[in-house]
Design a protein around this motif. Structure first.
Motif, short mmCIF file in Angstrom:
data_model
loop_
_atom_site.label_atom_id
_atom_site.label_comp_id
_atom_site.label_asym_id
_atom_site.label_seq_id
_atom_site.Cartn_x
_atom_site.Cartn_y
_atom_site.Cartn_z
N MET A 108 1.59 -5.74 -0.64
CA MET A 108 0.34 -6.49 -0.63
C MET A 108 0.15 -7.24 0.68
SD MET A 108 -0.90 -9.62 -3.14
CE MET A 108 -1.06 -8.66 -4.64
N TYR A 121 -9.01 -11.04 -6.04
CA TYR A 121 -8.33 -10.02 -5.23
C TYR A 121 -7.09 -9.49 -5.95
CZ TYR A 121 -5.20 -8.10 -1.71
OH TYR A 121 -4.32 -7.29 -1.03
N THR A 122 -6.32 -10.38 -6.56
CA THR A 122 -5.10 -9.97 -7.25
C THR A 122 -5.41 -9.02 -8.40
OG1 THR A 122 -4.08 -12.11 -6.72
CG2 THR A 122 -3.05 -10.81 -8.47
N THR A 137 -4.83 0.98 -3.21
CA THR A 137 -4.61 -0.32 -2.58
C THR A 137 -4.86 -0.27 -1.08
OG1 THR A 137 -2.24 0.17 -2.35
CG2 THR A 137 -2.94 -1.06 -4.31
N TYR A 147 -6.41 -5.75 -6.91
CA TYR A 147 -5.22 -5.07 -6.39
C TYR A 147 -4.45 -4.40 -7.52
CZ TYR A 147 -1.08 -4.25 -3.52
OH TYR A 147 -0.06 -3.66 -2.85
N TRP A 148 -4.37 -5.08 -8.67
CA TRP A 148 -3.65 -4.54 -9.82
C TRP A 148 -4.30 -3.24 -10.30
CZ3 TRP A 148 -4.72 -3.60 -15.03
CH2 TRP A 148 -3.61 -3.42 -15.85
N CYS A 189 -6.34 -1.30 -8.50
CA CYS A 189 -6.26 -0.30 -7.43
C CYS A 189 -4.86 0.31 -7.33
CB CYS A 189 -6.64 -0.93 -6.09
SG CYS A 189 -8.41 -1.27 -5.92
N ALA A 190 -3.84 -0.49 -7.66
CA ALA A 190 -2.47 0.01 -7.62
C ALA A 190 -2.28 1.14 -8.62
CB ALA A 190 -1.49 -1.12 -7.90
N LEU A 229 -8.55 -0.78 -0.65
CA LEU A 229 -8.94 -2.16 -0.95
C LEU A 229 -8.64 -3.07 0.24
CD1 LEU A 229 -9.83 -4.45 -2.89
CD2 LEU A 229 -7.44 -4.59 -3.64
N ASN A 230 -7.42 -3.01 0.77
CA ASN A 230 -7.06 -3.88 1.89
C ASN A 230 -7.85 -3.54 3.15
OD1 ASN A 230 -5.21 -5.66 0.70
ND2 ASN A 230 -3.58 -4.13 0.80
#
Length: 325
Positions: free
Chosen positions: A1, A69-70, A82, A73-74, A76-77, A85-86
């Motif tokens: 991350m 965001y978290t 991910t 991210y979860w 997208c993982a 996303l970033n």
């Protein structure tokens, strides 16, 4: 991350160059602005605007953004997205094309003598009163906006993307937006916005000096002492660095007196022996912006490549040491 990924940074830069900031699309800054207005209204409904309340305000807005965001991210993982996303987060944190377009929108009417349109466009990018500014004052204001935005829109987002990847870019853009929302030295925000202003100062401290160093290297390293002395006279610990460096790079005089809501505000003068800024100096400042943006992008990408290879380098070093032992 939190890992710096050079491919994400490079893709984000390319996206900004190709797309810019399309109006109406979801954006970190717009979301932060909306949350800022709502949290401020709730917090100040029954409590006085204090420094402590400002800290709570900053934590709530930033915490909400990071919590979102978290969660993203979860999800997208689990989709293997991910990286995307970033990349999108870093892309939204930088604003090279948007800065160029806004300043060009001031330069074009000013170059044709349309002062009214130039003043109107200038009001989009500066906080000072623009209604009565003449051609040199409009030019100075536009150049100062380019200089200050070199740090906020280019160098600092790239710096924090290298340091902490997408989350670093997200927190920086959120903090920078909160400073623009409440970090003002007015009766209303002097205490309430202090935390937002100080945190933004902290996050911009290194990037502002990197920006000045690059301007100095491209122009003349002999100006460094004058730039550092003039930057120290600014009320902000960071804004003076890029403005002073830009003044010396262009050979013009920047800074001085401005009016905000009809009230005069006296500021330091950068490169006091320089000439008065003119319309074409706006175009020259944009050329400098692209030089610095390109140099910093290359510099930070190299650092990012180095950081991303550190674990492999350490593993290789350990293996070599084990062989010798």
């Amino acid at each position: 991350m939190w890992r710096a990924d050079p491919s994400q940074i490079l893709a984000a830069i390319v996206l900004d160059l190709l797309v810019g900031d399309p109006r109406g699309w979801p954006h970190i800054a717009r979301l932060t602005g909306e949350l800022s207005v709502r949290y401020e209204a709730v917090l100040t409904r029954r409590a006085q605007r204090s420094v402590a309340l400002g800290v709570v305000f900053w934590g709530l807005v930033t915490g909400t953004i990071f919590a979102g965001y978290t969660i993203a991210y979860w999800f997208c993982a689990r989709l293997g997205a991910t990286w995307l996303l970033n990349t999108l987060i870093i892309y939204q944190a930088i604003a090279v094309m948007d800065l160029h377009r806004h300043v060009r929108a001031v330069f074009v009417p000013l170059a044709t003598g349309n002062l009214a349109e130039a003043r109107s466009r200038l009001a989009w990018i500066v906080g000072r009163d623009t209604e009565t500014l003449n051609e040199p004052e409009i030019s100075r204001a536009a150049i100062e906006s380019v200089a200050e935005s070199l740090t906020d829109a280019i160098v600092a987002p790239l710096f924090w993307s290298v340091i902490a990847g997408g989350p670093g870019a997200l927190i920086y853009r959120t903090a920078n937006t909160l400073d623009s929302m409440v970090g003002h030295r007015t009766n209303v925000y002097e205490k309430f916005g202090k935390a937002s202003a100080r945190i933004d100062d902290l996050l911009n401290w290194v990037p502002a000096r990197i920006c000045a160093i690059f301007l100095c290297l491209f122009h003349s390293a002999r100006c460094w002492r004058a730039i550092s002395q003039e930057a120290a006279s600014h009320a902000s610990p960071n804004a003076g660095w890029s403005e002073a460096a830009m003044a010396h790079a262009l050979g013009v005089r920047l800074g001085g007196d401005n009016h905000y809501d009809g009230l005069p505000v006296h500021g330091p003068v950068f490169n006091p022996s320089g000439r008065v800024a003119g319309t074409m100096d706006i175009a020259r400042s944009l050329k400098w912006m692209w030089w610095i943006a390109g140099a910093c992008a290359g510099f930070f990408l190299l650092i990012s490549f180095f950081l991303s290879s550190l674990p492999a380098n350490f593993t290789h070093l350990i293996q070599k040491l084990q062989e010798f032992s």
